[in-house]
Design a protein around this motif. Sequence first.
Motif, mmCIF file in Angstrom:
data_model
loop_
_atom_site.group_PDB
_atom_site.id
_atom_site.type_symbol
_atom_site.label_atom_id
_atom_site.label_comp_id
_atom_site.label_asym_id
_atom_site.label_seq_id
_atom_site.Cartn_x
_atom_site.Cartn_y
_atom_site.Cartn_z
ATOM 1 N N THR A 43 6.638 31.731 7.363
ATOM 2 C CA THR A 43 5.114 31.691 6.639
ATOM 3 C C THR A 43 4.266 31.132 7.726
ATOM 4 N N SER A 44 2.768 31.549 7.611
ATOM 5 C CA SER A 44 1.636 31.179 8.539
ATOM 6 C C SER A 44 0.915 29.841 7.730
ATOM 7 N N ARG A 45 1.409 29.216 6.762
ATOM 8 C CA ARG A 45 0.644 28.350 6.008
ATOM 9 C C ARG A 45 1.168 27.094 6.849
ATOM 10 N N ARG A 46 -0.033 26.103 7.003
ATOM 11 C CA ARG A 46 0.417 24.901 7.521
ATOM 12 C C ARG A 46 1.319 23.771 6.933
ATOM 13 N N ALA A 47 1.098 23.931 5.466
ATOM 14 C CA ALA A 47 2.206 23.011 4.776
ATOM 15 C C ALA A 47 3.547 23.321 5.039
ATOM 16 N N GLY A 48 3.736 24.621 5.137
ATOM 17 C CA GLY A 48 5.377 24.951 5.402
ATOM 18 C C GLY A 48 5.958 24.669 6.505
ATOM 19 N N ARG A 49 5.243 24.215 7.685
ATOM 20 C CA ARG A 49 5.756 23.773 8.766
ATOM 21 C C ARG A 49 6.444 22.298 8.738
ATOM 22 N N SER A 50 7.327 22.216 9.440
ATOM 23 C CA SER A 50 8.255 20.920 9.653
ATOM 24 C C SER A 50 7.482 20.159 10.504
ATOM 25 N N ALA A 51 7.592 18.750 10.651
ATOM 26 C CA ALA A 51 7.167 17.917 11.501
ATOM 27 C C ALA A 51 7.653 17.917 12.864
ATOM 28 N N GLY A 52 6.729 17.950 14.008
ATOM 29 C CA GLY A 52 7.499 18.293 15.333
ATOM 30 C C GLY A 52 7.863 17.050 15.925
ATOM 31 N N ARG A 53 8.274 16.980 16.950
ATOM 32 C CA ARG A 53 8.695 15.908 17.911
ATOM 33 C C ARG A 53 7.650 15.313 18.713
ATOM 34 N N GLY A 54 6.734 16.417 19.171
ATOM 35 C CA GLY A 54 5.594 16.202 20.016
ATOM 36 C C GLY A 54 6.243 16.784 21.576
ATOM 37 N N VAL A 55 5.268 16.695 22.474
ATOM 38 C CA VAL A 55 5.913 17.219 23.600
ATOM 39 C C VAL A 55 5.346 16.248 24.954
ATOM 40 N N ASP A 56 6.006 16.074 25.927
ATOM 41 C CA ASP A 56 5.654 15.213 26.972
ATOM 42 C C ASP A 56 4.528 15.925 27.961
ATOM 43 N N PHE A 57 3.619 15.178 28.588
ATOM 44 C CA PHE A 57 2.780 15.798 29.317
ATOM 45 C C PHE A 57 2.895 15.089 30.838
ATOM 46 N N VAL A 58 2.914 15.805 31.895
ATOM 47 C CA VAL A 58 3.004 15.327 33.338
ATOM 48 C C VAL A 58 1.830 15.921 34.212
#
Length: 467
Positions: A43-58
Amino acid sequence: MARAALRFVCSSCGAAVPKWTGRCEACGEWNTLEPETPAPGVTSRRAGRSAGRGVDFVGLAGETPLPERVPLGIAEFDRVLGGGMVPASAILVGGDPGIGKSTLLLQAAARLAGAGKRVLYISGEESVAQIRLRAERLGLRGAPVNLASATVLADILAALDAERDVAMVVIDSIQTIWDETVESAPGTVTQVRANAFALIRAAKTQGFALMLVGHVTKEGALAGPRVMEHMVDVVLHFEGDRGHQFRILRGAKNRFGATDEIGVFEMTGRGLAEVANPSALFLAERHGNVAGSAVFAGLEGSRPVLMEVQALLAANPGGSARRSVIGWDQGRLSMLLAVLDARCGVKLSAQDVYLNIAGGLRVSEPAADLAVAAALVSAATGVPTDPETVFFGEIGLSGELRQVAQAELRLKEAAKLGFARAALPRRVAGGTRRIAAPDGIALAEYGHLSDLVAATAGRVPMEEDER
């Protein structure tokens, strides 16, 4: 459970529409929309997405080691790859049917396996018995290559997951692989995209180099979604004319090396043989005393290649004149004919023009303008060009000659093959530095195309700058 709605996806740009139309409104291509059924649960709905862990930036600063390369043992192949294949990389090889893609990859697999590396060759088009017969014809029957014939993606991924210390995996071809979870036939946009993604992810995770064989369309482009070319690290095109024994492996994309490199092979009864000096091979059957012929000092990637440009004119008493081109851009030929007519007084509008790059090689760089013009003028006047002269340079619409890159590299290749002179654009005063010509090469520099026309026709002597 309701069935997922059918949609149509453009194989050229990836745009999706709810119903089929002949033309893709996003990119303008015709007959590129193919049916696709979205996978269940997507699905493309934002409500159906699971919470992500984030990404690390360098930051940009930092130490990054150069990628380790594994030579395949075929120098021309390694040249196009930039010195060898990189582990955990994905390489896509495309070409016309029967051009020799499977033969080339089987030879590369045998060379790499012979060097002690573990190589897996998975074919979805041929049985193991057929691959063994080809290996016997190529003299590779004793190579320790691990063969398999499979088309189901789940079976292939399970087998790869159980393997250890694999250096290279060949999939021949990606259009024959089938994912049971995708509701579409093998070779469709949905199947090719899903299968390529899964196999590339396996290669990145397990660290082996992945070689994917891809089919091409009738226009010569790689079949399937264009996103597949963005997913892989290297895109190679295997080109050639069935009427010639030469085959060209050309790099179109390379994240680990230079693009536009070429490897030259010759098709023999024992498979594909490397051509270390393609210039000598392309000029082997040249006759220097025939009008309408000129030698072009070209550049393919970082490799200088000398090839013969042939032009033939035929009288056309009525109707529109014909323009036939093999190995060059037809639009650029029309431009050169217009420049010769308007700026140099060479009238060819009432004649059929046939142009050919001998040997089956295709030339795309503007530096071939001068050689093509010399061949056309030679054919029009009946005066052969100097058989010991090479030509290179770009021609503008006003007839001026413009310099091109890597002139010294082209001259060194010409000197190596015994040419004594080179016709090229004149240096602009206060512009580029003086060209260091090799010993034995005399330079004939021209500022305008009319100067070359006069020299080729024999009306004035060629002005040479002896170095």
